[in-house]
Design an enzyme around this catalytic site. Structure first.
Site, PDB file in Angstrom:
ATOM      1  N   HIS A 418      13.581 117.360 119.228  1.00 43.86           N
ATOM      2  CA  HIS A 418      12.151 117.318 119.496  1.00 43.86           C
ATOM      3  C   HIS A 418      11.794 116.362 120.625  1.00 43.86           C
ATOM      4  O   HIS A 418      10.762 116.541 121.276  1.00 43.86           O
ATOM      5  CB  HIS A 418      11.375 116.930 118.229  1.00 43.86           C
ATOM      6  CG  HIS A 418      11.154 118.071 117.297  1.00 43.86           C
ATOM      7  ND1 HIS A 418      12.113 118.522 116.428  1.00 43.86           N
ATOM      8  CD2 HIS A 418      10.059 118.868 117.099  1.00 43.86           C
ATOM      9  CE1 HIS A 418      11.631 119.540 115.737  1.00 43.86           C
ATOM     10  NE2 HIS A 418      10.405 119.774 116.127  1.00 43.86           N
ATOM     11  N   GLY A 419      12.579 115.337 120.850  1.00 42.43           N
ATOM     12  CA  GLY A 419      12.203 114.406 121.900  1.00 42.43           C
ATOM     13  C   GLY A 419      13.250 113.338 122.141  1.00 42.43           C
ATOM     14  O   GLY A 419      14.018 112.982 121.238  1.00 42.43           O
TER      15      GLY A 419
END
Length: 634
Positions: A418-419
């Site tokens: 996700h990041g």
């Protein structure tokens, strides 16, 4: 006049980074109207020719018709991505050529093996690994270059820097994972390779789901490439419903909550009260759901208008009664992808592999080295020793232990997907921990549950007394509420007479409590998710963690309940929208299905009237600065 028109046309066809082509802009719907009109023309011409050549055959589709349709949508999708991401469309084209080439090589090698009798498994496996590695390498470069450089600089006390020119291409994670699924599935023979690059290019780039999912697996979508266009009156109505539903979720729920409440709290947590900080977490949970599922609904509706069906990506996730159930309802396409291409290769629920232990150990070492604090290193060492003791002392539970650890590793890497910051890793780790606790908890007898919860409460309270801090204070309050609830759910129903149906009473209370607790837990983990979003990658680690710790400090601080009525009054509209959104979310599935069908069967003039009214209402909620879809950054 002509020059003005040409200038306008050039601007229309050119990429503008300040105005990308988004579902929430009028430009997209003009674009969709034009390309859908041409699509209908291509389909109708093909059907007329088919009926003349093969009367009575409606389920067949000639190669020429298929290539016209799929080739047209391939070109349209590339243009859409160009309008969204500019020259990064070349990256998408290269990924498409790589995936198609590997699929054709697999096909050729299998044929050669059948003809000669010599195994080509080794070559095919090497090509499969090469395809996966190349895709992941490109993803890592664009998404994690700053993250890995930051880790290296912190550990080695160096000052290397990357020129601030690496811009994350929109949707790179989605089409990369989609390509990997195609390469792996064609290698294993689960799906036949696409024999024409126009077909494969269309699968890779189909514009409704290209930039924010859902992740469409090859075995789910490739067979649809060869089916003729088919859209009934009911399917048309359902498609329009999904589009309207998605726009309402995005513009009425998500953007309104973000602009009026959530963003201002996360931007300056210390300026607001503990109640406002806690409320921001709850409202953000609805915001991110409405934002992401709204995009998915629009993509589903647009795809359905063209006769294609995307997989279910959300199933009322806040109805989940535990963390594991939540991930079976939230971003289902990613959860299934991680299960099939990460969790099962790690060993799944069968066994452990070296990677089962390497992944968490590497993560612990990196965190300990970056923290450069004795207590963090000490905690990491203690955790490793505890895991090792469990592994050595209870050999009969090693399979279950490996399963739990594989679950945790999957969520850890899911957070990293996700990041590129430790906030997302922390978010993934918390979700993994929630799943571990649930799976260890669900088979415990009631009395043991009460004892364990009370013991945890005592330990946290003692820790808060010895070393007072906002985190312990927050956990202390949470464990107190949980201890009381668990006691009520397991003891009080037993005191009821039989005529009050204690089992039914307990089941209802348990369902409500578990749903509430899961929602609070998921909302708390989102503190780290939201803090790490929409940040400059070069500053993401420090800034995200700073925001997260400030919110924990405020929520775990002193609560002054006298301010709550004023806060509710000042932000009444945001809280009302939140309550209405949650009520709609928790409506029974049968009821939702019923009103979807009611809309789909409306006479076309009445359906048009409903659409116009809905658009007018949506327009009233549109903010001056449209909010980008949250998952575009992934």
């Amino acid at each position: 006049m002509i020059n003005d028109f040409l200038t306008y046309l050039v601007n229309l066809l050119s990429f503008d980074s300040s105005h990308p082509l988004l579902f929430t802009q009028i430009h997209f719907w003009v674009f969709l109207t034009i390309i859908y009109s041409l699509f209908c023309f291509i389909v109708s011409v093909g059907e007329r020719r088919s009926r003349r050549k093969s009367p009575g055959k409606t389920n067949t589709m000639s190669t020429a018709r298929r290539l016209w349709r799929n080739g047209y949508l391939f070109i349209v999708s590339l243009f859409f991505y160009y309008k969204t991401s500019g020259n990064y469309v070349l990256l998408l084209i290269l990924a498409t050529v790589l995936g198609y080439s590997l699929g054709m090589l697999f096909r050729s090698l299998v044929r050669k093996e059948q003809q000669s009798g010599r195994s080509t498994l080794g070559i095919r496996k090497a090509l499969m690994v090469l395809g996966v590695v190349v895709n992941l390498a490109v993803l890592c470069y664009f998404k994690y270059a700053y993250f890995f450089t930051d880790i290296f600089n912190t550990i080695a006390s160096t000052h290397y820097s990357i020129a601030n020119t690496i811009i994350l291409p929109v949707g790179i994670s989605f089409f990369t994972f989609q390509n990997i699924s195609y390469i792996v599935d064609t290698y294993h023979g689960k799906v036949l390779p696409a024999t024409n690059i126009l077909d494969f290019g269309f699968y890779t780039t189909f514009f409704p789901q290209l930039v924010a999912g859902p992740i469409v697996r090859a075995d789910q979508f490739v067979p649809q490439l060869y089916k003729p266009f088919f859209l009934t009156r009911r399917q048309f109505g359902i498609a329009v419903f999904w589009i309207l539903n998605g726009l309402i979720k995005k513009l009425v729920l998500s953007d309104y909550l973000a602009v009026t409440f959530v963003d201002r709290i996360f931007n300056n947590p210390l300026l607001y009260t503990p109640f406002e900080n806690f409320s921001a977490l709850l409202l953000y949970s609805l915001q991110v759901y409405a934002d992401f599922s709204g995009y998915t609904d629009i993509a589903t509706g647009v795809a359905m208008l063209m006769g294609f069906y995307l997989p279910l990506n959300f199933n009322s996730p806040y109805k989940a009664t535990n963390a594991a159930g939540f991930w079976k309802r939230w971003h289902i396409s990613l959860s299934n992808w991680l299960k099939d291409y990460l969790y099962i290769p790690l060993g799944g629920n069968r066994q452990s592999t070296p990677a089962t232990f390497i992944i968490p150990l590497v993560m612990l070492v990196v965190v300990a080295l970056m923290a450069k604090q004795v207590w963090v290193t000490f905690a990491a060492v203690v955790l490793v020793l505890v895991l090792l003791a469990v592994w050595l002392q209870w050999p009969g539970s090693r399979k279950e232990f490996a399963t739990r650890l594989n679950n945790f590793d999957t969520m850890l890497l899911g957070g990293l997907w996700h990041g590129a910051s430790f906030n997302f890793i922390t978010w993934g780790a918390l979700n993994g921990l929630g799943i571990l606790v649930y799976k260890s908890w669900k088979n415990k007898p009631p009395l043991l549950r009460i004892v364990l919860v009370v013991l945890c409460y005592i330990l946290i309270r003692a820790a808060n007394t010895i070393y007072p801090c906002p985190l312990f204070s927050m956990l202390h309050f949470a464990m107190l509420v949980i201890a009381i609830a668990i006691t009520v759910l397991n003891i009080i129903p037993a005191l009821f007479p039989k005529r009050y149906h204690p089992s039914h009473f307990k089941n209802t209370l348990t369902l409500v409590w578990n749903t509430f607790l899961t929602f609070i837990f998921i909302s708390f983990t989102r503190l780290f998710f939201r803090s790490g979003s929409n940040l400059d990658p070069a500053e993401a680690n420090e800034q995200a963690w700073h925001t997260a710790t400030q919110m924990v400090e405020r929520i775990g601080g002193h609560w002054d309940w006298t301010h709550v009525p004023d806060i509710l009054q000042n932000y009444a509209s945001a809280f009302i929208v939140f309550v209405i959104g949650m009520i709609i979310h928790w409506l029974p599935d049968r009821f939702k299905r019923r009103y979807r069908l009611c809309f789909a069967y409306l006479p076309l003039p009445l359906m048009l009237l409903v659409v116009v009214i809905a658009v007018v209402v949506i327009y009233q909620f549109i903010t001056a600065d449209l909010q980008p879809f949250i998952y575009f950054q992934f």
